[in-house]
Write a protein that holds these residues in place. Structure first.
Motif, PDB file in Angstrom:
ATOM      1  N   ASP A 127       0.822  -1.212   0.000  1.00  0.00           N
ATOM      2  CA  ASP A 127       0.000   0.000   0.000  1.00  0.00           C
ATOM      3  C   ASP A 127       0.855   1.261   0.000  1.00  0.00           C
ATOM      4  OD1 ASP A 127      -2.354  -1.414  -0.040  1.00  0.00           O
ATOM      5  OD2 ASP A 127      -2.555  -1.458   2.146  1.00  0.00           O
ATOM      6  N   ARG A 133      -0.015  -8.817  -4.857  1.00  0.00           N
ATOM      7  CA  ARG A 133      -1.030  -7.792  -4.567  1.00  0.00           C
ATOM      8  C   ARG A 133      -0.669  -6.468  -5.242  1.00  0.00           C
ATOM      9  NH1 ARG A 133      -0.754  -9.856   0.793  1.00  0.00           N
ATOM     10  NH2 ARG A 133       0.513  -8.062   1.393  1.00  0.00           N
ATOM     11  N   GLN A 158      -2.844  -4.460  -8.091  1.00  0.00           N
ATOM     12  CA  GLN A 158      -3.312  -3.095  -7.872  1.00  0.00           C
ATOM     13  C   GLN A 158      -2.754  -2.135  -8.927  1.00  0.00           C
ATOM     14  OE1 GLN A 158      -5.507  -1.879  -5.421  1.00  0.00           O
ATOM     15  NE2 GLN A 158      -5.908  -4.066  -5.187  1.00  0.00           N
TER      16      GLN A 158
END
Length: 595
Positions: A545, A582, A586
Motif C-alpha cells: 500500500d 497484490r 493493484q
C-alpha cells in the motif's frame, strides 16, 4: 500384489458401468476414476504401509460418495444404490478395518471410522466399530460415554447403552462423568417411556408398572453414584421427567428430589454450589394464589428474593469464602438485570446488590471482575462520588492488575476527577512496563484534554524515552497529531524531524505526517517524497500500500508521472511473498483505470 490389485479393480467395474449407464458420470469421468483408483490401490499394497495413503484412499472414496449424492439430487435418480453406493461403502469399511488394525493406538482414526459408519454405514456396523475400539481403548471414559450415547440416541437401544455404562463403571469406578451420563441416560429413557405410556393410555392400554420400573432404575443409578463418590449432580437433571403428572412420576420426583436435597444438605455444605442451589430453589416456590394484581405479584417476587438472600446469608455464616460471595453476587446481579415496571422493586434490588458489593469488598473477598459491574451500577444510578471511591479502592486491592487500573482510571477520567493524575503515576509504578502501553495511551488522552501543553509535552518526552519499544513507537503518532492540532504545521514538522531517526517506528507515524503535509494549502512534493522514502526504508519489503500511495502522489497534480516506472521497478525488487502479487494486481488495475 499386482494380481490382488487387479482383482480389486475388476470388482469396481460393475459399479462404474452402472454410474455411466444411469447418467451420473460420463465415460471420461469413469476412466479418470479408474486411473485414480489404480494408483490408490497400489499404494495400499506396498511392502511399507503409510497411514497417509490409507487416509487419502478413504477421503477419495468419501468424495466420490458425496459427488454421487449431489448428482442423484440434481437429476432426480434414486435407484441402483445396492449396485453403486453399497460396494463403495463396503470398500471404505474394509480399508478402515485394515487401518485401525495396523494403527490401533490412533484414536482419531477410530473416530473417523465411527463418523463414516454413522453417515454411510449400517447400525450393526456402527456397533461393531465401537466394540472393537473399546476393546483396544478401555482406559478412555469419553469413548465409553460416546459409545453408550450412540446406542441410546442413534441406534435407539437403551439396553445396549445400559450394558455399556455398566461395563464402563467396571473399568472406571471412580469417574464422575461416567456416573453423570449413566444417570442422564436412565432419565432420558424414562422420559421416552413416559411419552409412550401417554400415547398408550390414550389407546386405553395400561403399562404403568413398566414405566415405574424404569424410573426405579434411574433412582438406583443416582444412589449408586452417591454411594461410590458422594457425587453432586445438578438437581434440575434429577427432576427431568416432566409433562402430564402420573403417579409413577410423582413418586419418582418425590423420592429422588428428597434424596438429592438430603445428600446435598448433609454432605456438601462446604461447597458454595450447594448453597447457591438451595437459595435459588426459593424462587421456584409458588406465589400466593390470592395475589392477582401486578402489585401483588411484585411484592410476592420481592418476598421470594428475600428468602433466597436469607439462605445465602446462612451460607455465608458457615462458609465465608470468595466462591460463596461470588454465587451471592451473581444471584443479586441476575435479579437486578431483570426488567420490572415497579420502581420500588427495582430500587430494593439495587440497594440489595450494592449492599452485598460493599460487604464483599470490606471482607476482601470480592472477585476482581465484579468491580466493573459495581461501577456500572453506580454510574447508571448517578452516584458519581461512590463510583470514584470504588474505583480508587479497587486499585488498592488489585494493585498489580492492568485490567483493574484501566477500568478505574477510565472511570476517573470519565468523571473528570483530579485524583486521576496521581493514580496514573501509581499505575505505572505497579504494572509491568511491558504491559503498560494502554495506560500510557490513556494518560496521553487525559493530558491532552485536561492538562497544560507543557505537562503534556513532558509526558510525551517521557514516553519516548521508555525502555519498552512498543510504548515509544505507539506514542510517536499521538505526539505528532497533538502537536499539529495545538501548535500547527511547523511544530509537527519539527517534531517529525527530531524523531525520524528515533527507532522503532510504526507505519502510522509516517502516514500521519504525510496526511498533515497533504492538508496544507500548497503541499511540498519534496517533503512528501522524503516521508515516503523514510517509510519505505522501514516497511517497503512488505507493505504494498505504501508503494501504491507513493505512485499515486507522483501521478497527482504536484508529482512527476515519469517517476512511476522507477517506483514500479523498485517495488517489484523490494517486496517479498504475497505482497508482490497484490502490488502487481493493484498497479495493473490502476493503469487500466479500474481504480
Amino acid at each position: 500384489m499386482a494380481d490382488y490389485v487387479q482383482q480389486r479393480l475388476e470388482d469396481r467395474i460393475p459399479g462404474l458401468e452402472q454410474l455411466e449407464r444411469v447418467g451420473l458420470f460420463t465415460r471420461k469421468e469413469v476412466k479418470s476414476m479408474l486411473k485414480r483408483s489404480t494408483a490408490l490401490e497400489y499404494k495400499l499394497h506396498r511392502s511399507v504401509l503409510s497411514k497417509a495413503d490409507f487416509v487419502a484412499y478413504i477421503q477419495y472414496e468419501i468424495n466420490v460418495l458425496e459427488l454421487i449424492k449431489k448428482r442423484r439430487a440434481r437429476i432426480g435418480y434414486q435407484f441402483k444404490r445396492e449396485d453403486i453406493e453399497f460396494p463403495i461403502i463396503s470398500r471404505v469399511t474394509s480399508v478402515f478395518r485394515r487401518a485401525t488394525t495396523k494403527w490401533q493406538e490412533d484414536v482419531q482414526l477410530w473416530l473417523s471410522h465411527v463418523a463414516f459408519s454413522k453417515k454411510w454405514g449400517t447400525k450393526a456396523q456402527l456397533s461393531k466399530v465401537f466394540s472393537s475400539m473399546l476393546a483396544i481403548h478401555p482406559d478412555k471414559p469419553s469413548l465409553w460415554i460416546m459409545a453408550a450415547k450412540c446406542e441410546m440416541e442413534d441406534l435407539d437401544s437403551s439396553e445396549s447403552a445400559r450394558h455399556l455404562f455398566l461395563r464402563a463403571l467396571r473399568f472406571h469406578p471412580e469417574n464422575k462423568k461416567v456416573y453423570q451420563e449413566y444417570f442422564r441416560m436412565e432419565l432420558m429413557h424414562a422420559e421416552k417411556l413416559r411419552k409412550q405410556q401417554h400415547e398408550l393410555e390414550l389407546a386405553k392400554i395400561d403399562l404403568v408398572c413398566t414405566t415405574f420400573s424404569i424410573l426405579i432404575l434411574a433412582c438406583v443409578a443416582y444412589q449408586l453414584s452417591l454411594t461410590k463418590l458422594l457425587l453432586v449432580v445438578d438437581v434440575t437433571i434429577f427432576v427431568h421427567v416432566k409433562g402430564p403428572m402420573y403417579c409413577s412420576v410423582l413418586v419418582f420426583n418425590f423420592f429422588l428430589g428428597a434424596s438429592a436435597m438430603s445428600s446435598l444438605q448433609k454432605e456438601h455444605t462446604d461447597d458454595s454450589v450447594t448453597w447457591d442451589f438451595m437459595a435459588r430453589r426459593e424462587l421456584e416456590a409458588a406465589g400466593a394464589p390470592e395475589l392477582r394484581s401486578a402489585q401483588g405479584r411484585a411484592s410476592d417476587t420481592n418476598r421470594r428474593e428475600e428468602r433466597c438472600c436469607a439462605v445465602y446469608e446462612e451460607g455465608l455464616r458457615s462458609l465465608n469464602t470468595e466462591p460463596m460471595w461470588t454465587c451471592y453476587l451473581t444471584f443479586c446481579l441476575d435479579r437486578f438485570k431483570r426488567k420490572t415496571n415497579f420502581a420500588e422493586l427495582k430500587q430494593k434490588r439495587k440497594e440489595r446488590l450494592l449492599g452485598v458489593f460493599q460487604r464483599a469488598h470490606d471482607a476482601s473477598l470480592l472477585q476482581e471482575s465484579f468491580y466493573k459491574s459495581w461501577l456500572q451500577v453506580l454510574l447508571s444510578s448517578g452516584e458519581t462520588e461512590s463510583a470514584a471511591q470504588v474505583a480508587i479502592a479497587a486499585t488498592k486491592r488489585f494493585s498489580q492488575s492492568l485490567e483493574t487500573w484501566n477500568l478505574s482510571l477510565q472511570t476517573l477520567v470519565h468523571l473528570e476527577r483530579a485524583e486521576a493524575g496521581l493514580l496514573f503515576q501509581e499505575a505505572l509504578k505497579n504494572v509491568n512496563p511491558k504491559d503498560s502501553l494502554s495506560l500510557w495511551q490513556l494518560q496521553a488522552e487525559w493530558n491532552m484534554v485536561s492538562q497544560t501543553p507543557e505537562e503534556t509535552e513532558a509526558l510525551f518526552q517521557k514516553a519516548l524515552s521508555s525502555p519498552v519499544p512498543a510504548i515509544s513507537a505507539a506514542l510517536k503518532e499521538t505526539y505528532l497529531e497533538w502537536a499539529y492540532k495545538t501548535s500547527g504545521y511547523k511544530k509537527a514538522r519539527k517534531i517529525f524531524k527530531s524523531l525520524h531517526e528515533h527507532r522503532p517506528f510504526t507505519k502510522a507515524f509516517f502516514t500521519k505526517m504525510i496526511q498533515i503535509e497533504k492538508e496544507q494549502e500548497k503541499p511540498n512534493m519534496s517533503n512528501l517524497r522524503d516521508y515516503y522514502e523514510r517509510a519505505l526504508r522501514e516497511f517497503g519489503s512488505s507493505d504494498d500500500d505504501l508503494w501504491m500511495g507513493y505512485i499515486r502522489e507522483e501521478l497527482g497534480a504536484h508529482g512527476s508521472p515519469e517517476n512511476c516506472g522507477k517506483l514500479h521497478w523498485r517495488a517489484i525488487k523490494s517486496l517479498v511473498g504475497e505482497s508482490v502479487e497484490r502490488f502487481t494486481t493493484q498497479y495493473t488495475l490502476m493503469q487500466t483505470g479500474h481504480i
